[in-house]
Design an enzyme around this catalytic site. Sequence first.
Site, short mmCIF file in Angstrom:
data_model
loop_
_atom_site.label_atom_id
_atom_site.label_comp_id
_atom_site.label_asym_id
_atom_site.label_seq_id
_atom_site.Cartn_x
_atom_site.Cartn_y
_atom_site.Cartn_z
CG LEU A 109 -1.79 0.98 1.01
CD1 LEU A 109 -3.30 0.62 1.83
CD2 LEU A 109 -1.59 2.28 1.62
CE1 TYR A 130 7.29 19.10 3.93
CE2 TYR A 130 9.86 19.59 4.63
CZ TYR A 130 8.75 18.62 3.78
OH TYR A 130 9.40 17.84 2.75
CE LYS A 138 7.65 14.96 5.26
NZ LYS A 138 7.48 13.74 4.44
#
Length: 259
Positions: free
Chosen positions: A6, A152, A156
């Site tokens: 997936l 952002y 991460k």
Amino acid sequence: MKDVVLITGASSGIGKELAQLFAKEGRDLVLVSRNESELRKISKDLSDKFGISAFIIPKDLSMPSAPDEIFDELKKMELNVDVLVNDAGFGSYGAFIKTDLKTSLDMIQVNVTALTHLTWLLVSPMIKNGKGKVLNVASLAAFPPGPYMNVYYSTKAYVLSFSVALNEELKGTGVSVTALCPGPTDTNFQKRIGLTSAETFSIKSMSVQKVAFMGYKGLKKGKLIVLPGFVNKITAFALRFIPKSTAAHFVAIGQISRK
């Protein structure tokens, strides 16, 4: 049940290239993205070229219900995920207080919450089966603080820390976790967030094909952290010894110069 790989964020960039690599190996796929038309095109191309089954689940991972809905679809199709690639993610550029709050919250939902949710849902069956792999796409941005891309960089950093910790917890289960931490990569990421340059710390961008291959190879070998490119490795290593405030200052200068 049929074993599948997936991949979220499979309609473009690193996710799309990883789909190609797994299809070439002969693996059946489940491709997830909100871009249904592109998913259908990629699914047909991969099926025709490699003779594999490429199922699609069009979902917007910024919707909190998406991971449960994906899991329900897998059960209906009687598919067992033995490799999970969490590639979906996005960024934005600008001073935190001036950026759109919904964009920042959606970013956390996609980059952090959906990744965590899907991993929780799919790792349990892997443990029961005694085998499985997870590839979480983090970034070189996981290592320093990131002024002007604050949320952002923070997402991460979470992905990297989460991956390393989870891999430790899963030792002895037959399931491993790999964090892919690319530096600037030749995708549409920079255009989407309004930056004119794909360089960070003067690091030139790498091809998406090379980054995807290194992530794929690292996953196969059970590596914990994959840092594509020698300069990226050196940068990540050096950041361990630089005070966070100093790293933040240099990132801020770099971000302003890129705009």
